[in-house]
Design a protein around this motif. Structure first.
Motif, PDB file in Angstrom:
ATOM      1  N   THR A  32      19.500  41.483 -40.570  1.00 15.91           N
ATOM      2  CA  THR A  32      19.712  41.072 -41.962  1.00 15.91           C
ATOM      3  C   THR A  32      19.050  39.729 -42.243  1.00 15.91           C
ATOM      4  O   THR A  32      19.114  38.809 -41.430  1.00 15.91           O
ATOM      5  CB  THR A  32      21.224  40.950 -42.249  1.00 15.91           C
ATOM      6  OG1 THR A  32      21.843  42.209 -42.031  1.00 15.91           O
ATOM      7  CG2 THR A  32      21.472  40.508 -43.689  1.00 15.91           C
ATOM      8  N   THR A  33      18.429  39.645 -43.404  1.00 16.26           N
ATOM      9  CA  THR A  33      17.906  38.374 -43.882  1.00 16.26           C
ATOM     10  C   THR A  33      18.945  37.731 -44.790  1.00 16.26           C
ATOM     11  O   THR A  33      19.449  38.369 -45.707  1.00 16.26           O
ATOM     12  CB  THR A  33      16.600  38.586 -44.665  1.00 16.26           C
ATOM     13  OG1 THR A  33      15.641  39.164 -43.796  1.00 16.26           O
ATOM     14  CG2 THR A  33      16.066  37.264 -45.207  1.00 16.26           C
ATOM     15  N   VAL A  34      19.288  36.500 -44.491  1.00 22.76           N
ATOM     16  CA  VAL A  34      20.246  35.755 -45.321  1.00 22.76           C
ATOM     17  C   VAL A  34      19.464  34.718 -46.116  1.00 22.76           C
ATOM     18  O   VAL A  34      18.519  34.102 -45.600  1.00 22.76           O
ATOM     19  CB  VAL A  34      21.320  35.076 -44.453  1.00 22.76           C
ATOM     20  CG1 VAL A  34      22.253  34.206 -45.304  1.00 22.76           C
ATOM     21  CG2 VAL A  34      22.125  36.121 -43.681  1.00 22.76           C
ATOM     22  N   GLU A  35      19.854  34.547 -47.366  1.00 20.35           N
ATOM     23  CA  GLU A  35      19.184  33.579 -48.224  1.00 20.35           C
ATOM     24  C   GLU A  35      20.167  32.491 -48.646  1.00 20.35           C
ATOM     25  O   GLU A  35      21.261  32.791 -49.126  1.00 20.35           O
ATOM     26  CB  GLU A  35      18.622  34.279 -49.457  1.00 20.35           C
ATOM     27  CG  GLU A  35      17.855  33.343 -50.379  1.00 20.35           C
ATOM     28  CD  GLU A  35      17.206  34.092 -51.532  1.00 20.35           C
ATOM     29  OE1 GLU A  35      16.020  33.890 -51.769  1.00 20.35           O
ATOM     30  OE2 GLU A  35      17.907  34.898 -52.186  1.00 20.35           O
ATOM     31  N   TRP A  36      19.763  31.248 -48.462  1.00 22.35           N
ATOM     32  CA  TRP A  36      20.551  30.097 -48.925  1.00 22.35           C
ATOM     33  C   TRP A  36      19.872  29.519 -50.160  1.00 22.35           C
ATOM     34  O   TRP A  36      18.645  29.356 -50.179  1.00 22.35           O
ATOM     35  CB  TRP A  36      20.607  29.015 -47.850  1.00 22.35           C
ATOM     36  CG  TRP A  36      21.465  29.326 -46.668  1.00 22.35           C
ATOM     37  CD1 TRP A  36      22.762  28.933 -46.466  1.00 22.35           C
ATOM     38  CD2 TRP A  36      21.092  30.052 -45.489  1.00 22.35           C
ATOM     39  NE1 TRP A  36      23.205  29.385 -45.238  1.00 22.35           N
ATOM     40  CE2 TRP A  36      22.214  30.069 -44.627  1.00 22.35           C
ATOM     41  CE3 TRP A  36      19.916  30.703 -45.087  1.00 22.35           C
ATOM     42  CZ2 TRP A  36      22.187  30.708 -43.377  1.00 22.35           C
ATOM     43  CZ3 TRP A  36      19.890  31.337 -43.863  1.00 22.35           C
ATOM     44  CH2 TRP A  36      21.016  31.333 -43.030  1.00 22.35           C
ATOM     45  N   LEU A  38      24.623  26.666 -51.972  1.00 19.50           N
ATOM     46  CA  LEU A  38      24.909  25.289 -51.601  1.00 19.50           C
ATOM     47  C   LEU A  38      25.281  24.574 -52.896  1.00 19.50           C
ATOM     48  O   LEU A  38      24.428  24.337 -53.754  1.00 19.50           O
ATOM     49  CB  LEU A  38      23.680  24.627 -50.972  1.00 19.50           C
ATOM     50  CG  LEU A  38      23.299  25.054 -49.558  1.00 19.50           C
ATOM     51  CD1 LEU A  38      22.915  26.519 -49.480  1.00 19.50           C
ATOM     52  CD2 LEU A  38      22.152  24.208 -49.048  1.00 19.50           C
ATOM     53  N   LYS A  39      26.573  24.310 -53.031  1.00 17.91           N
ATOM     54  CA  LYS A  39      27.032  23.692 -54.262  1.00 17.91           C
ATOM     55  C   LYS A  39      28.275  22.859 -53.980  1.00 17.91           C
ATOM     56  O   LYS A  39      29.104  23.248 -53.159  1.00 17.91           O
ATOM     57  CB  LYS A  39      27.347  24.769 -55.306  1.00 17.91           C
ATOM     58  CG  LYS A  39      27.501  24.191 -56.691  1.00 17.91           C
ATOM     59  CD  LYS A  39      27.471  25.255 -57.768  1.00 17.91           C
ATOM     60  CE  LYS A  39      27.495  24.556 -59.125  1.00 17.91           C
ATOM     61  NZ  LYS A  39      27.528  25.479 -60.230  1.00 17.91           N
ATOM     62  N   ASN A  40      28.383  21.744 -54.700  1.00 16.53           N
ATOM     63  CA  ASN A  40      29.503  20.823 -54.509  1.00 16.53           C
ATOM     64  C   ASN A  40      29.665  20.452 -53.033  1.00 16.53           C
ATOM     65  O   ASN A  40      30.775  20.399 -52.505  1.00 16.53           O
ATOM     66  CB  ASN A  40      30.804  21.420 -55.064  1.00 16.53           C
ATOM     67  CG  ASN A  40      30.720  21.669 -56.555  1.00 16.53           C
ATOM     68  OD1 ASN A  40      30.101  20.885 -57.278  1.00 16.53           O
ATOM     69  ND2 ASN A  40      31.306  22.761 -57.018  1.00 16.53           N
ATOM     70  N   PHE A  41      28.545  20.264 -52.380  1.00 16.18           N
ATOM     71  CA  PHE A  41      28.517  19.832 -50.984  1.00 16.18           C
ATOM     72  C   PHE A  41      29.269  20.790 -50.066  1.00 16.18           C
ATOM     73  O   PHE A  41      30.040  20.382 -49.197  1.00 16.18           O
ATOM     74  CB  PHE A  41      29.060  18.400 -50.856  1.00 16.18           C
ATOM     75  CG  PHE A  41      28.181  17.400 -51.561  1.00 16.18           C
ATOM     76  CD1 PHE A  41      27.184  16.738 -50.858  1.00 16.18           C
ATOM     77  CD2 PHE A  41      28.324  17.174 -52.920  1.00 16.18           C
ATOM     78  CE1 PHE A  41      26.349  15.837 -51.516  1.00 16.18           C
ATOM     79  CE2 PHE A  41      27.482  16.268 -53.578  1.00 16.18           C
ATOM     80  CZ  PHE A  41      26.494  15.609 -52.878  1.00 16.18           C
ATOM     81  N   ALA A  42      29.057  22.084 -50.314  1.00 17.27           N
ATOM     82  CA  ALA A  42      29.672  23.103 -49.460  1.00 17.27           C
ATOM     83  C   ALA A  42      28.799  24.347 -49.445  1.00 17.27           C
ATOM     84  O   ALA A  42      28.063  24.624 -50.404  1.00 17.27           O
ATOM     85  CB  ALA A  42      31.071  23.455 -49.972  1.00 17.27           C
ATOM     86  N   PHE A  43      28.874  25.066 -48.335  1.00 18.63           N
ATOM     87  CA  PHE A  43      28.231  26.378 -48.236  1.00 18.63           C
ATOM     88  C   PHE A  43      29.238  27.433 -48.685  1.00 18.63           C
ATOM     89  O   PHE A  43      30.383  27.435 -48.227  1.00 18.63           O
ATOM     90  CB  PHE A  43      27.814  26.667 -46.788  1.00 18.63           C
ATOM     91  CG  PHE A  43      26.806  25.705 -46.236  1.00 18.63           C
ATOM     92  CD1 PHE A  43      25.478  25.754 -46.627  1.00 18.63           C
ATOM     93  CD2 PHE A  43      27.180  24.743 -45.307  1.00 18.63           C
ATOM     94  CE1 PHE A  43      24.540  24.871 -46.110  1.00 18.63           C
ATOM     95  CE2 PHE A  43      26.253  23.847 -44.786  1.00 18.63           C
ATOM     96  CZ  PHE A  43      24.932  23.915 -45.187  1.00 18.63           C
ATOM     97  N   ARG A  44      28.798  28.335 -49.563  1.00 17.77           N
ATOM     98  CA  ARG A  44      29.699  29.400 -50.005  1.00 17.77           C
ATOM     99  C   ARG A  44      29.010  30.745 -49.951  1.00 17.77           C
ATOM    100  O   ARG A  44      27.960  30.890 -50.586  1.00 17.77           O
ATOM    101  CB  ARG A  44      30.177  29.132 -51.434  1.00 17.77           C
ATOM    102  CG  ARG A  44      31.234  28.085 -51.441  1.00 17.77           C
ATOM    103  CD  ARG A  44      31.773  27.838 -52.809  1.00 17.77           C
ATOM    104  NE  ARG A  44      32.425  26.528 -52.795  1.00 17.77           N
ATOM    105  CZ  ARG A  44      32.645  25.801 -53.869  1.00 17.77           C
ATOM    106  NH1 ARG A  44      32.296  26.242 -55.035  1.00 17.77           N
ATOM    107  NH2 ARG A  44      33.234  24.646 -53.771  1.00 17.77           N
ATOM    108  N   PRO A  45      29.560  31.733 -49.255  1.00 11.40           N
ATOM    109  CA  PRO A  45      30.760  31.580 -48.436  1.00 11.40           C
ATOM    110  C   PRO A  45      30.464  30.751 -47.194  1.00 11.40           C
ATOM    111  O   PRO A  45      29.344  30.767 -46.702  1.00 11.40           O
ATOM    112  CB  PRO A  45      31.113  33.014 -48.053  1.00 11.40           C
ATOM    113  CG  PRO A  45      29.804  33.738 -48.071  1.00 11.40           C
ATOM    114  CD  PRO A  45      28.990  33.086 -49.162  1.00 11.40           C
ATOM    115  N   ARG A  83      29.533  22.473 -43.204  1.00  8.92           N
ATOM    116  CA  ARG A  83      29.386  23.409 -42.085  1.00  8.92           C
ATOM    117  C   ARG A  83      29.451  24.839 -42.601  1.00  8.92           C
ATOM    118  O   ARG A  83      30.160  25.134 -43.561  1.00  8.92           O
ATOM    119  CB  ARG A  83      30.513  23.234 -41.060  1.00  8.92           C
ATOM    120  CG  ARG A  83      30.665  21.822 -40.537  1.00  8.92           C
ATOM    121  CD  ARG A  83      29.533  21.430 -39.616  1.00  8.92           C
ATOM    122  NE  ARG A  83      29.711  20.056 -39.150  1.00  8.92           N
ATOM    123  CZ  ARG A  83      30.352  19.729 -38.040  1.00  8.92           C
ATOM    124  NH1 ARG A  83      30.867  20.664 -37.277  1.00  8.92           N
ATOM    125  NH2 ARG A  83      30.453  18.462 -37.698  1.00  8.92           N
ATOM    126  N   GLY A  84      28.753  25.715 -41.891  1.00  7.04           N
ATOM    127  CA  GLY A  84      28.796  27.133 -42.214  1.00  7.04           C
ATOM    128  C   GLY A  84      28.666  27.950 -40.953  1.00  7.04           C
ATOM    129  O   GLY A  84      28.422  27.412 -39.853  1.00  7.04           O
TER     130      GLY A  84
END
Ligand SMILES: [Cu+2]
Length: 144
Positions: free
Chosen positions: A70-74, A54-61, A129-130
Motif C-alpha cells: 500500500t502507498t500511504v500519502e501524508w 498533518l494538522k494542528n501539529f498532529a498526524f491523523r490518524p 508521532r505516528g
C-alpha cells in the motif's frame, strides 16, 4: 509465536465446533466449483491511497493499518507550519523514509513493501508521532 498462533486457531476451532455453527466447513475440499459471491473481509472502503493529514501539529490518524504494497500519502494541511514525515523515533530514526520539509499544501507518499510496524515522527516537532502498521497480504500464509 507460531505455536501460539496454532493454539489460538485450535481454540477458535474448538469454539466453533462447540457452538455447532453451520458456518465453517470442516474440510477445504468442500469448496464450490463456481466462485462464491464476493464478500470483502475488511469493511474499509478503498478509493485512492490512504491518507494521513498533518494538522494542528498532529498526524491523523495517528495510527493507520494497511496491507503490504500500500502507498500511504501524508498531506500537510497546516496554515503555516511545516512538518516532516520521518521514520523511526527522534532517538532512533530508522532511515526507511523521510519526507524532508513539507510546507503547507505539500504531500509525501511512501509505499510499504515489508510487513511490520513503522513508527514515525516530525523532525521539526519531535512530539508529533505516528505509526503505520503493515499487514501481510491476504493469502501470504501468515494468518487468515
Ligand atoms: Cu512538525
Amino acid at each position: 509465536m507460531l505455536r501460539r498462533l496454532w493454539l489460538f486457531r485450535a481454540f477458535l476451532f474448538l469454539g466453533i465446533t462447540a457452538c455447532a455453527a453451520p458456518a465453517a466447513p470442516a474440510t477445504p475440499t468442500s469448496r464450490p466449483p463456481t466462485p462464491a459471491p464476493r464478500r470483502t473481509v475488511s469493511p474499509t472502503p478503498v478509493s485512492g491511497p490512504p491518507q494521513v493529514t498533518l494538522k494542528n501539529f498532529a498526524f491523523r490518524p495517528a495510527e493507520l493499518e494497511v496491507v503490504v504494497g500500500t502507498t500511504v500519502e501524508w498531506i500537510n494541511q497546516e496554515e503555516s507550519a511545516s512538518h516532516t514525515v520521518t521514520s523511526g523515533t527522534p532517538d532512533y530514526p530508522s532511515g526507511v523514509f523521510d519526507s524532508g520539509r513539507l510546507r503547507p499544501g505539500d504531500s509525501f507518499r511512501f509505499t510499504f513493501q515489508q510487513p511490520g510496524t513503522y513508527e514515525y515522527f516530525c523532525a521539526i516537532h519531535p512530539r508529533m508521532r505516528g505509526r503505520i502498521i503493515v499487514k501481510p497480504a491476504p493469502g501470504a500464509g501468515y494468518g487468515d
